[in-house]
Scaffold this motif. Structure first.
Motif, PDB file in Angstrom:
ATOM      1  N   VAL A 236      -4.260   5.301  23.319  1.00 22.59           N
ATOM      2  CA  VAL A 236      -4.981   4.491  22.323  1.00 22.59           C
ATOM      3  C   VAL A 236      -4.269   4.517  20.977  1.00 22.59           C
ATOM      4  CG1 VAL A 236      -7.140   4.275  21.023  1.00 22.59           C
ATOM      5  CG2 VAL A 236      -7.193   4.733  23.489  1.00 22.59           C
ATOM      6  N   GLU A 237      -3.850   5.702  20.538  1.00 28.74           N
ATOM      7  CA  GLU A 237      -3.221   5.782  19.219  1.00 28.74           C
ATOM      8  C   GLU A 237      -1.849   5.121  19.197  1.00 28.74           C
ATOM      9  OE1 GLU A 237      -5.028   6.542  16.684  1.00 28.74           O
ATOM     10  OE2 GLU A 237      -6.630   6.960  18.121  1.00 28.74           O
ATOM     11  N   THR A 238      -1.104   5.215  20.288  1.00 32.80           N
ATOM     12  CA  THR A 238       0.190   4.533  20.349  1.00 32.80           C
ATOM     13  C   THR A 238       0.000   3.022  20.334  1.00 32.80           C
ATOM     14  OG1 THR A 238       1.169   6.380  21.587  1.00 32.80           O
ATOM     15  CG2 THR A 238       2.337   4.278  21.659  1.00 32.80           C
ATOM     16  N   THR A 239      -1.000   2.529  21.042  1.00 40.90           N
ATOM     17  CA  THR A 239      -1.273   1.092  21.055  1.00 40.90           C
ATOM     18  C   THR A 239      -1.647   0.606  19.663  1.00 40.90           C
ATOM     19  OG1 THR A 239      -2.092   1.345  23.322  1.00 40.90           O
ATOM     20  CG2 THR A 239      -2.570  -0.730  22.206  1.00 40.90           C
ATOM     21  N   ARG A 240      -2.471   1.377  18.974  1.00 44.72           N
ATOM     22  CA  ARG A 240      -2.855   1.050  17.594  1.00 44.72           C
ATOM     23  C   ARG A 240      -1.602   0.962  16.702  1.00 44.72           C
ATOM     24  NH1 ARG A 240      -7.867   2.524  15.694  1.00 44.72           N
ATOM     25  NH2 ARG A 240      -7.925   4.296  17.147  1.00 44.72           N
ATOM     26  N   GLU A 241      -0.717   1.941  16.874  1.00 46.92           N
ATOM     27  CA  GLU A 241       0.506   1.982  16.080  1.00 46.92           C
ATOM     28  C   GLU A 241       1.454   0.841  16.434  1.00 46.92           C
ATOM     29  OE1 GLU A 241       0.270   6.869  15.883  1.00 46.92           O
ATOM     30  OE2 GLU A 241       1.751   5.875  17.163  1.00 46.92           O
ATOM     31  N   CYS A 242       1.486   0.460  17.701  1.00 48.86           N
ATOM     32  CA  CYS A 242       2.325  -0.670  18.113  1.00 48.86           C
ATOM     33  C   CYS A 242       1.937  -1.942  17.360  1.00 48.86           C
ATOM     34  CB  CYS A 242       2.202  -0.903  19.621  1.00 48.86           C
ATOM     35  SG  CYS A 242       3.131   0.252  20.650  1.00 48.86           S
ATOM     36  N   MET A 316      -1.078  -4.932  24.778  1.00 49.11           N
ATOM     37  CA  MET A 316      -1.771  -4.199  25.828  1.00 49.11           C
ATOM     38  C   MET A 316      -0.784  -3.187  26.395  1.00 49.11           C
ATOM     39  SD  MET A 316      -3.360  -7.719  27.180  1.00 49.11           S
ATOM     40  CE  MET A 316      -2.327  -8.565  25.969  1.00 49.11           C
ATOM     41  N   ILE A 317      -1.116  -1.917  26.291  1.00 48.57           N
ATOM     42  CA  ILE A 317      -0.208  -0.827  26.636  1.00 48.57           C
ATOM     43  C   ILE A 317      -0.846   0.027  27.730  1.00 48.57           C
ATOM     44  CG2 ILE A 317       1.151   1.089  25.728  1.00 48.57           C
ATOM     45  CD1 ILE A 317       1.821  -1.606  24.416  1.00 48.57           C
ATOM     46  N   ALA A 318      -0.031   0.490  28.684  1.00 49.36           N
ATOM     47  CA  ALA A 318      -0.568   1.219  29.842  1.00 49.36           C
ATOM     48  C   ALA A 318       0.066   2.597  29.993  1.00 49.36           C
ATOM     49  CB  ALA A 318      -0.345   0.406  31.113  1.00 49.36           C
ATOM     50  N   LEU A 319      -0.718   3.520  30.563  1.00 49.93           N
ATOM     51  CA  LEU A 319      -0.203   4.858  30.875  1.00 49.93           C
ATOM     52  C   LEU A 319       0.796   4.819  32.022  1.00 49.93           C
ATOM     53  CD1 LEU A 319      -3.407   7.099  30.672  1.00 49.93           C
ATOM     54  CD2 LEU A 319      -1.382   7.276  29.218  1.00 49.93           C
ATOM     55  N   GLY A 320       0.630   3.873  32.934  1.00 50.37           N
ATOM     56  CA  GLY A 320       1.511   3.771  34.095  1.00 50.37           C
ATOM     57  C   GLY A 320       2.348   2.517  34.058  1.00 50.37           C
ATOM     58  N   THR A 321       2.346   1.791  35.157  1.00 53.79           N
ATOM     59  CA  THR A 321       3.156   0.582  35.254  1.00 53.79           C
ATOM     60  C   THR A 321       2.582  -0.556  34.416  1.00 53.79           C
ATOM     61  OG1 THR A 321       4.063  -1.076  36.784  1.00 53.79           O
ATOM     62  CG2 THR A 321       1.898  -0.191  37.299  1.00 53.79           C
ATOM     63  N   TRP A 322       3.459  -1.514  34.059  1.00 51.44           N
ATOM     64  CA  TRP A 322       3.027  -2.690  33.308  1.00 51.44           C
ATOM     65  C   TRP A 322       2.422  -3.762  34.211  1.00 51.44           C
ATOM     66  CZ3 TRP A 322       5.402  -7.098  35.034  1.00 51.44           C
ATOM     67  CH2 TRP A 322       6.627  -6.964  35.673  1.00 51.44           C
ATOM     68  N   LYS A 323       2.514  -3.589  35.521  1.00 52.89           N
ATOM     69  CA  LYS A 323       2.056  -4.623  36.448  1.00 52.89           C
ATOM     70  C   LYS A 323       0.533  -4.641  36.535  1.00 52.89           C
ATOM     71  CE  LYS A 323       6.295  -4.550  39.191  1.00 52.89           C
ATOM     72  NZ  LYS A 323       6.889  -4.363  40.530  1.00 52.89           N
ATOM     73  N   ASP A 324      -0.018  -5.827  36.787  1.00 55.46           N
ATOM     74  CA  ASP A 324      -1.470  -6.005  36.780  1.00 55.46           C
ATOM     75  C   ASP A 324      -1.939  -6.732  38.031  1.00 55.46           C
ATOM     76  OD1 ASP A 324      -2.001  -9.160  35.924  1.00 55.46           O
ATOM     77  OD2 ASP A 324      -0.111  -8.368  35.184  1.00 55.46           O
ATOM     78  N   ARG A 340      -4.953   4.001  32.971  1.00 54.05           N
ATOM     79  CA  ARG A 340      -5.644   3.409  31.832  1.00 54.05           C
ATOM     80  C   ARG A 340      -4.744   2.498  30.992  1.00 54.05           C
ATOM     81  NH1 ARG A 340     -10.258   7.556  29.447  1.00 54.05           N
ATOM     82  NH2 ARG A 340     -11.499   7.545  31.367  1.00 54.05           N
ATOM     83  N   SER A 341      -5.404   1.550  30.330  1.00 54.45           N
ATOM     84  CA  SER A 341      -4.745   0.604  29.440  1.00 54.45           C
ATOM     85  C   SER A 341      -5.563   0.504  28.157  1.00 54.45           C
ATOM     86  CB  SER A 341      -4.648  -0.766  30.117  1.00 54.45           C
ATOM     87  OG  SER A 341      -4.169  -1.750  29.230  1.00 54.45           O
ATOM     88  N   ALA A 342      -4.878   0.220  27.049  1.00 56.16           N
ATOM     89  CA  ALA A 342      -5.562   0.024  25.767  1.00 56.16           C
ATOM     90  C   ALA A 342      -5.005  -1.221  25.088  1.00 56.16           C
ATOM     91  CB  ALA A 342      -5.393   1.242  24.867  1.00 56.16           C
ATOM     92  N   GLN A 343      -5.773  -1.767  24.154  1.00 57.89           N
ATOM     93  CA  GLN A 343      -5.352  -2.972  23.442  1.00 57.89           C
ATOM     94  C   GLN A 343      -5.952  -2.987  22.042  1.00 57.89           C
ATOM     95  OE1 GLN A 343      -6.896  -6.709  24.945  1.00 57.89           O
ATOM     96  NE2 GLN A 343      -5.326  -7.921  23.921  1.00 57.89           N
ATOM     97  N   PHE A 344      -5.171  -3.538  21.093  1.00 58.87           N
ATOM     98  CA  PHE A 344      -5.661  -3.828  19.748  1.00 58.87           C
ATOM     99  C   PHE A 344      -5.160  -5.215  19.367  1.00 58.87           C
ATOM    100  CE2 PHE A 344      -6.015   0.713  19.874  1.00 58.87           C
ATOM    101  CZ  PHE A 344      -7.111   1.012  19.076  1.00 58.87           C
TER     102      PHE A 344
END
Length: 374
Positions: A236-242, A316-324, A340-344
């Protein structure tokens, strides 16, 4: 001209036009009874309450029992009835048909709209309202509540301010916001699933106000367990920073392709991947339009930023693969490995000297950054 059916108050003998007021007990039982006002509802109650004995509550169920879910999150139906929007509220062209004809006319165009000073002021108003709605929703988020209850809060707040919830009936999307939990990347449909201590939850609010759209989202920690989950915090914090780092490079002359380079470099620094299927987008009088803003590196998206342009960046950033993969509801997108995935998301205005964050957080906005756990 489209003709709409006039709904009459449900109280026997009343011929007044019904408002959006519904019996809350009936709603929980999967039925819809509308009344012209509180007084009429109270008068009807002695006889109306007998209807409840005839209605059997629908037990929560998974509508896709044979679907191979990638993670632990499940759809929990029934969905609540479509929420009403007063006739007096200005609506986008898809509100009745479900088809955004105005967007389709420019679907393949790379021509990026430069907004007038008048429209920019309207978007400032809309985005300020969007932030208010998101903050109200976030304040209500806690273990034990359902995503449908958050949707109801958002919907009621939006229409109380004379706005239309942009997702509602957009290509037949059934709800007023998106709520994406844990491995759900985006476009999660609010339903009867109860939020759990330890979840991470993205709330995506979009609204149409005075002829323009606002669009923003954040990911929140649900309960104390989430605040102690090292990997979720890293995500979550890395996604926020991205998002923050991407916003820092926005200025006139910036190639849109550079945004993805900044985001992926920071995500990889923390061992995370960038979802590629979904992009940021132009937003103005149209909900979605040019430019497209990919969030991954080495993309080939055309165009440069110019003063007066408005668009979103929403990594949208993921702990694992980027595939959905997409659920059978044709909306809910999850990571293919169940991680898990997070988004801001912020909506931005390019100015003569840099950028204005139209959907910026307030000093008292819920959520916000927390320290990583080493």
């Amino acid at each position: 001209m489209m003709v709409t059916e006039t709904r009459i108050c449900s109280r026997s003998g009343c011929e007044n036009k019904a408002t959006t007021l519904q019996c809350p007990t009936c709603l929980k039982l999967g039925a819809s009874y509308y009344f012209c006002g509180q007084d009429c509802f109270k008068k009807a109650w002695p006889t109306h309450k007998l209807v409840h004995k005839q209605l059997k509550p629908v037990e929560p169920y998974d509508p896709f029992p044979t679907y191979n879910y990638s993670g632990t999150t499940r759809a929990v139906y029934p969905l609540s009835p479509k929420r009403e929007v007063p006739a007096s509220i200005k609506k986008p062209d898809y509100a009745e048909s479900g088809i955004p004809y105005s967007e389709q006319k420019v679907l393949r165009s790379n021509n990026i709209h430069i907004n007038s000073p008048e429209d920019i002021e309207l978007m400032r108003e809309a985005c300020k309202l969007g932030r208010k709605v998101l903050d109200i929703c976030a304040a209500a988020l806690k273990p034990g509540v359902t995503s449908d209850s958050i949707d109801e809060i958002a919907h009621n707040t939006i229409i109380e301010h004379g706005a239309y919830p942009s997702p509602l009936n957009y290509y037949q999307y059934p709800k007023s916001i998106c709520t994406s939990v844990n491995e759900i990347i985006c476009h999660g449909i609010p339903d009867q699933r109860v939020f759990l201590d330890g979840d991470i939850i993205n709330i995506d609010v979009s609204l149409y106000y005075k002829g323009v759209h606002a669009d923003l989202n954040e990911t929140y920690y649900c309960g104390e367990r989430a605040l102690q989950d090292k990997d979720s915090i890293r995500l979550v914090e890395t996604t926020r920073e991205c998002l923050d780092k991407a916003i820092q490079i926005v200025k006139p002359g910036m190639p849109f392709r550079e945004i993805g380079n900044v985001i992926e470099e920071h995500a990889k620094k923390y061992g995370l991947s960038v979802i590629r299927s979904y992009v940021g987008h132009g937003t103005n009088t149209l909900f979605h339009c040019a430019p497209n803003i990919p969030h991954y590196a080495k993309n080939k998206t055309p165009g440069i930023a110019k003063p007066g342009m408005t668009f979103t960046i929403e990594p949208m950033i993921a702990l694992g693969t980027w595939k959905d993969k997409t659920w059978p509801d044709n909306w809910t997108s999850s990571t293919i490995d169940g991680k898990r995935s997070a988004q801001f998301e912020h909506m931005l205005l390019v100015t003569d000297t840099g950028v204005e964050v139209l959907t910026a957080r307030n000093a008292d906005s819920p959520g916000g950054p927390i320290p990583r756990i080493d």
